[in-house]
Write an enzyme that holds these catalytic residues in place. Structure first.
Site, PDB file in Angstrom:
ATOM      1  CG  ASN A  13      -2.183   0.600   1.220  1.00 29.46           C
ATOM      2  OD1 ASN A  13      -2.845   0.703   2.250  1.00 29.46           O
ATOM      3  ND2 ASN A  13      -2.627   1.032   0.065  1.00 29.46           N
ATOM      4  CG  ASN A  65      -8.885   7.677   0.037  1.00 29.70           C
ATOM      5  OD1 ASN A  65      -8.207   6.720   0.385  1.00 29.70           O
ATOM      6  ND2 ASN A  65     -10.047   7.971   0.603  1.00 29.70           N
ATOM      7  CB  CYS A  74      -4.797   5.287   5.723  1.00 31.30           C
ATOM      8  SG  CYS A  74      -3.806   4.227   4.689  1.00 31.30           S
ATOM      9  N   GLY A  75      -4.736   2.495   7.904  1.00 33.01           N
ATOM     10  CA  GLY A  75      -3.891   1.712   8.810  1.00 33.01           C
ATOM     11  C   GLY A  75      -2.470   1.554   8.295  1.00 33.01           C
ATOM     12  CD  GLU A 187      -7.260   1.193   0.232  1.00 35.31           C
ATOM     13  OE1 GLU A 187      -7.246   2.427   0.364  1.00 35.31           O
ATOM     14  OE2 GLU A 187      -6.259   0.481   0.388  1.00 35.31           O
ATOM     15  NE  ARG A 188     -14.645   5.508   1.932  1.00 32.94           N
ATOM     16  CZ  ARG A 188     -15.140   6.037   3.045  1.00 32.94           C
ATOM     17  NH1 ARG A 188     -16.443   6.169   3.180  1.00 32.94           N
ATOM     18  NH2 ARG A 188     -14.366   6.395   4.041  1.00 32.94           N
ATOM     19  CB  CYS A 197      -6.801  -2.167   2.752  1.00 35.73           C
ATOM     20  SG  CYS A 197      -7.840  -0.998   3.616  1.00 35.73           S
ATOM     21  CB  THR A 199      -8.692   0.317   8.158  1.00 40.59           C
ATOM     22  OG1 THR A 199      -8.720   0.659   6.770  1.00 40.59           O
ATOM     23  CG2 THR A 199      -8.048   1.442   8.962  1.00 40.59           C
TER      24      THR A 199
HETATM   25  N1  LIG Z   1      -9.493   4.214   1.347  1.00 45.41           N
HETATM   26  C1  LIG Z   1      -9.964   4.277   2.654  1.00 45.41           C
HETATM   27  C2  LIG Z   1      -9.042   4.449   3.780  1.00 45.41           C
HETATM   28  C3  LIG Z   1      -7.683   3.943   3.527  1.00 45.41           C
HETATM   29  C4  LIG Z   1      -7.451   2.523   3.913  1.00 45.41           C
HETATM   30  C5  LIG Z   1      -5.999   2.240   3.891  1.00 45.41           C
HETATM   31  N2  LIG Z   1      -5.399   1.840   2.690  1.00 45.41           N
HETATM   32  C6  LIG Z   1      -5.587   1.375   5.051  1.00 45.41           C
HETATM   33  O1  LIG Z   1      -4.472   0.855   5.025  1.00 45.41           O
HETATM   34  O2  LIG Z   1      -6.323   1.296   6.031  1.00 45.41           O
HETATM   35  C7  LIG Z   1     -11.137   5.213   2.828  1.00 45.41           C
HETATM   36  O3  LIG Z   1     -11.033   6.456   2.858  1.00 45.41           O
HETATM   37  O4  LIG Z   1     -12.189   4.671   2.955  1.00 45.41           O
END
Ligand SMILES: N[C@@H](CCC[C@H](N)C(=O)O)C(=O)O
Length: 260
Positions: A13, A65, A74-75, A187-188, A197, A199
């Site tokens: 990521n 994003n 974002c984890g 991913e949104r 991802c 999270t």
């Molecule tokens: N795209 C997501 C948040 C990002 C997630 C990220 N890649 C992770 O590692 O957690 C959103 O805005 O919903």
């Protein structure tokens, strides 16, 4: 020097990382951020992250994003910014910082970052799926033959179809032979499958425990871009002391040579 950026990746990521302690980065310029993240017209990344000053913690994480809009937590980005703060000597091996979903504690040791995630107070059961907020909204669904599953097509359809305009991140999961779980995520805000991802990995670990698919509270979750580990405590369906652990690495440094 002005306009210096760094690139970090956490299990694939990837993020453009900027030290914005001087406050000069034009963070309201959505088009510029989207262009920086564009894989053909820019540097290319799943997101852009600013490290900023905070009066009460070691630093503030501001995450965008790839579409240029500010995202929820974002984890993997959180793990990467801990590595970046360590590199900048903003922190030693331990930190407390603030992000959009609140305070996060973290430690770093040889590029391995363990990041405390927010508590998860509710796991919603849906038809053949779970939904929860691990800092970002996540749909968790088990599938067979994850390797060949059409994550982009199904993820895009479900992201809007089930969750409306605001949408959700969509995770597909399958148990693996090592006693952990394999994950693939749409991913949104990136509007594509990413290699990992954080999270989402957290949501999958909690979701698999919630469903009784594992009795372990330290769970290996393998993403396309690498392996992560999630550990947590649970009381009556409330999940706390949740940690996301894995590698976060600086991959290069450069200079932004355009303004918009
Ligand atoms: N795209 C997501 C948040 C990002 C997630 C990220 N890649 C992770 O590692 O957690 C959103 O805005 O919903």
């Amino acid at each position: 020097m002005e306009n210096i950026f760094y690139k970090y990746q956490g299990t694939g990521n990837d993020f453009v990382m900027i030290d914005n302690r001087n406050g000069l980065f034009p963070k309201e310029d959505t088009a510029l951020i989207a262009k920086v993240c564009h894989r053909r017209f820019g540097i290319g990344a799943d997101g852009l992250i600013l490290l900023e000053n905070d009066s009460e913690t070691d630093f503030r994480m501001v995450y965008f994003n790839a579409d240029g809009n500010e995202g929820s937590m974002c984890g993997n980005g959180g793990r990467c910014i801990v590595a970046f703060a360590h590199f900048l000597n903003v922190i030693g091996k331990k930190t407390v910082f603030i992000a959009v979903d609140g305070l996060h504690e973290a430690t770093i040791d040889n590029n391995v970052v363990s990041l405390k995630m927010m508590d998860v107070n509710e796991v919603k059961e849906k038809t053949n799926a779970l939904y929860m907020n691990t800092g970002s909204p996540h749909h968790v669904q088990m599938v067979n033959e994850l390797k060949s599953f059409d994550v982009v097509k199904e993820g895009a359809r479900m992201r809007y179809g089930i969750y409306g305009e605001k949408g959700s991140n969509i995770n597909f999961v399958e148990p693996n032979a090592s006693g952990g779980f394999d994950i693939r995520t749409y991913e949104r805000g990136v509007e594509d499958e990413t290699l990992s991802c954080g999270t989402g990995v957290t949501a999958v670990a909690i979701g698999m425990y919630h469903l009784g698919n594992t009795k372990e509270k330290t769970i290996p979750v393998n993403a396309l871009g690498g392996n992560l580990e999630v550990s947590f405590k649970e009381n009556n369906g409330l999940y706390h002391d949740i940690y996301l652990k894995g590698e976060a690495k600086q991959v290069f440094k450069g200079e932004l040579t355009w303004q918009n």
